[in-house]
Scaffold this active site. Structure first.
Site, mmCIF file in Angstrom:
data_model
loop_
_atom_site.group_PDB
_atom_site.id
_atom_site.type_symbol
_atom_site.label_atom_id
_atom_site.label_comp_id
_atom_site.label_asym_id
_atom_site.label_seq_id
_atom_site.Cartn_x
_atom_site.Cartn_y
_atom_site.Cartn_z
ATOM 1 C CG ASP A 20 20.063 51.489 34.293
ATOM 2 O OD1 ASP A 20 20.725 51.894 35.266
ATOM 3 O OD2 ASP A 20 18.960 51.971 33.966
ATOM 4 C CG HIS B 64 17.274 48.379 36.623
ATOM 5 N ND1 HIS B 64 16.534 49.545 36.636
ATOM 6 C CD2 HIS B 64 17.546 48.136 35.306
ATOM 7 C CE1 HIS B 64 16.374 49.983 35.398
ATOM 8 N NE2 HIS B 64 16.959 49.140 34.564
ATOM 9 C CG HIS C 168 22.034 50.637 29.335
ATOM 10 N ND1 HIS C 168 21.798 51.935 28.913
ATOM 11 C CD2 HIS C 168 20.847 50.175 29.802
ATOM 12 C CE1 HIS C 168 20.519 52.236 29.122
ATOM 13 N NE2 HIS C 168 19.924 51.188 29.666
#
Length: 241
Positions: free
Chosen positions: A62, A113, A207
């Site tokens: 992410d 996202h 991430h």
């Protein structure tokens, strides 16, 4: 899971010194109560499993792209022949479109996202739709013709986003394991959390953006060969819940 843990520990024992979470906090509690992801709930249509069964895992990243850590992560994934899902933050896409093209060139899958990583739990559907469409437009401006099959809500705060995303042709993407790398605890600890928290068919949340993700990159470089040695496969997330 005894066999998996034993084999991974044998593979890593010369390089990993496991750390215990302070206060005896277990991984499940960490994942459930972290302030960054406290809002995730199992909503209708949100997938958190791999496309195929058995000892399969899907790695998802992410908040990128990040000019420092995303290229390093892509190099690690290329070295180990692993494909992953990258959940892209729209403003970061605008700043680093060349990295989106590198992600696509590496054969990885894209995920929306949102533009600014806002908490959308209370947003009306029309505002959500406008944001998701703008994010997709930025991604496709960076990588024309790119497919964006998934959407992930920031903070796991879904609200009305699953239905809106589905209406736009994107599968809402959740996770089974979040290792807490948004507050870097050390590479050894990240490896331990993956080793002890992984279950067959899990989508794993990591991430590559939103801060210094060097520990995540290093952890991925260490755990991937260990998983392979324990006969795990790297898969894509399911396309339907």
């Amino acid at each position: 899971m005894t066999t998996f843990r034993t084999r991974v520990r044998i593979h890593l024992r010369r390089r990993v010194t496991p750390l215990l979470l302070s206060g005896g906090l277990c991984l499940a509690a960490l994942t459930a109560t972290s302030p960054a992801y406290a809002g995730q709930q199992a909503g209708t249509g949100i997938v958190d499993s791999t496309r195929h069964g058995g000892k399969a895992v899907a790695l998802t990243f992410d908040d990128g792209p990040n000019p420092t850590d995303t290229p390093r992560l892509l190099k690690v994934l290329r070295k180990h022949h692993v494909k992953a899902v990258f959940c892209l933050w729209g403003d970061h896409v605008k700043e680093h479109p060349e990295l989106v093209r590198a992600i696509v060139a590496g054969g990885h899958t894209l995920c929306n996202h949102t533009m600014r990583h806002d908490d959308m739990a209370a947003w009306p559907a029309d505002d959500i739709r406008a944001d998701l469409k703008r994010t997709n437009a930025e991604i496709r401006r960076a990588a024309p013709g790119a497919r964006i099959p998934y959407f992930r809500a920031p903070y796991g705060s879904w609200g009305q986003t699953p239905q809106v995303a589905a209406d736009l042709g994107m599968q809402p993407l959740g996770w089974r394991l979040a290792i807490g790398d948004w507050e870097p605890p050390g590479t050894d600890e990240l490896v331990r959390r993956i080793e002890e928290g992984l279950t067959p068919g899990a989508v794993v949340l990591l991430h590559d953006g939103g801060g210094d993700r060097s520990q995540t990159v290093e952890a991925v470089g260490r755990i991937v060969p260990a998983l392979r040695a324990a006969h795990w496969r790297f898969d894509k997330p399911a396309r339907r819940a």
